[in-house]
Write a protein that holds these residues in place. Structure first.
Motif, short mmCIF file in Angstrom:
data_model
loop_
_atom_site.label_atom_id
_atom_site.label_comp_id
_atom_site.label_asym_id
_atom_site.label_seq_id
_atom_site.Cartn_x
_atom_site.Cartn_y
_atom_site.Cartn_z
N GLU A 224 0.82 -1.20 0.00
CA GLU A 224 0.00 0.00 0.00
C GLU A 224 0.86 1.26 0.00
O GLU A 224 2.07 1.20 0.25
CB GLU A 224 -0.92 0.02 1.23
N THR A 225 0.21 2.37 -0.25
CA THR A 225 0.79 3.70 -0.03
C THR A 225 -0.02 4.37 1.07
O THR A 225 -1.25 4.44 0.98
CB THR A 225 0.75 4.54 -1.31
N ARG A 226 0.67 4.83 2.10
CA ARG A 226 -0.02 5.50 3.22
C ARG A 226 0.66 6.82 3.53
O ARG A 226 1.88 6.98 3.35
CB ARG A 226 -0.03 4.62 4.48
N SER A 227 -0.12 7.74 4.06
CA SER A 227 0.38 9.06 4.41
C SER A 227 0.17 9.32 5.90
O SER A 227 -0.87 8.93 6.46
CB SER A 227 -0.34 10.13 3.58
N TYR A 228 1.16 9.95 6.53
CA TYR A 228 1.13 10.20 7.97
C TYR A 228 1.40 11.68 8.24
O TYR A 228 2.34 12.27 7.68
CB TYR A 228 2.19 9.35 8.69
N ASP A 229 0.58 12.26 9.10
CA ASP A 229 0.75 13.65 9.52
C ASP A 229 1.82 13.68 10.62
O ASP A 229 1.59 13.18 11.73
CB ASP A 229 -0.58 14.20 10.04
N LEU A 230 2.97 14.27 10.31
CA LEU A 230 4.08 14.26 11.28
C LEU A 230 3.77 15.07 12.53
O LEU A 230 4.38 14.85 13.58
CB LEU A 230 5.35 14.79 10.61
N SER A 231 2.82 16.00 12.44
CA SER A 231 2.45 16.77 13.63
C SER A 231 1.61 15.94 14.61
O SER A 231 1.41 16.36 15.76
CB SER A 231 1.66 18.03 13.23
#
Length: 336
Positions: free
Chosen positions: A126-133
């Motif tokens: 998969e491709t996933r995105s994470y909010d670093l804040s």
């Protein structure tokens, strides 16, 4: 006195020759196939033995001949190059890559396998995105498969709004290739990163393999965890561009993480002194306690006992969405 110094020099040179012969024997055994490797290793070992004898019998041609052979072997060793283009086992077929934009970390080739057994699983990338804040901290897993001295280390980053992102450093094996710790000294395996959720990496070890896996909540602030995650991202991208060899001693699941933590050490509360427990990773929890990376108000034995998550994990379905929450029940939280 002169005679004593000569004897000491001979002893030192003998140890060097025998050490070089032992290393060469291992290289030939593990890097050349079958009978060819065995025959070459025996021949090289005999040459080394002859070289050592020559140091004591006044036959300099013998150690000289061995030195020529050894230099030739070093040349071959140097010509061995790692590659990304091999027939990899499915779970290590893809390497992750990471990018950061607008405060978000995007992970491509994130592995999300559902493991029922080691040989029965569903493949998902998969491709996933994470909010670093939204990062909250970092946890460390030690998974034991053979005694207390050696464990596999995994680091998991927790987020307020997403399932944890877990990192593992692995031996990248080819189809039909078996793992050998000794072979790992001789450029037999490439190194791989795996970025995955905990149901994959931790579930594989607790549920499919039945390993004794222990969880320790690290005393890392969100900013410290973010720094470490970005250090991972940098190295993951470098590996994706340029393959490197795995080494049982110097480039493994513990020493690479040690190096990554060292890059962000100025922002952390603990230092990184050399310690044999970094290499004998099964004892790493004691090292973490000594450098105040985990809870200080509880004895180490209690942290180990409460950190054992295997039974809780094995009570869940392989695809349980509650996996990460359930395995943390009863595990002492971090205290910054």
């Amino acid at each position: 006195m002169r005679r004593l110094l000569l004897v000491l020099l001979q002893l030192l040179l003998t140890l060097v020759v025998l050490g070089a012969a032992s290393w060469g024997v291992g290289l030939l055994v593990f890097r050349l196939p079958g009978a060819i490797g065995s025959a070459a290793a025996i021949g090289f070992g005999l040459a080394g033995l002859a070289g050592a004898i020559g140091l004591w019998t006044g036959a300099p041609r013998l150690p000289f001949a061995f030195a020529v052979l050894f230099v030739s072997l070093l040349g071959w060793w140097g010509s061995l190059k790692p590659s990304h283009e091999r027939n990899w086992i499915p779970e290590l077929a893809r390497l992750p890559q990471m990018s950061v934009a607008d405060g978000r970390l995007t992970v491509t080739n994130l592995r999300h396998f559902i493991w029922r057994t080691e040989s029965d699983y569903d493949q998902r990338w998969e491709t996933r995105s994470y909010d670093l804040s939204r990062i909250q901290g970092a946890d460390l897993f030690l998974s034991y498969w053979s005694g207390e001295a050696i464990a596999h280390l995994l680091v998991s980053f927790t987020f307020a709004d997403r399932q944890p992102l877990t990192m593992s450093i692995e031996v990248r094996r080819e189809q039909g290739e078996e793992w050998s710790a000794l072979a790992g000294f001789f450029r037999s395996y490439e190194m791989a990163y795996v970025a995955a959720d905990e149901r994959d990496l931790i579930g594989l070890r607790t549920q499919a393999r039945g390993e004794d896996t222990r969880l320790f909540r690290l005393n890392a602030s969100p900013s410290q965890a973010r720094d470490l995650l970005l250090a991972y991202a940098k190295d993951i991208n470098e590996l994706a561009q340029k393959p490197r060899w795995y080494n049982t001693l110097t480039t493994n699941c513990t020493t690479v993480v040690y190096h990554l933590v060292g890059q962000v050490a100025p922002g952390w509360k603990f230092s990184l002194p050399l310690d044999p427990r970094v290499l004998l990773s099964g004892y790493l929890a004691g090292y973490l306690k000594d450098i105040r990376a985990i809870r200080q108000d509880l004895p180490l034995d209690e942290l180990v006992k409460l950190g054992r998550i295997g039974e809780k994990a094995r009570g869940l379905a392989p695809d349980s969405p509650d996996f990460s929450r359930v395995i943390r029940v009863g595990v002492p939280t971090a205290r910054n």
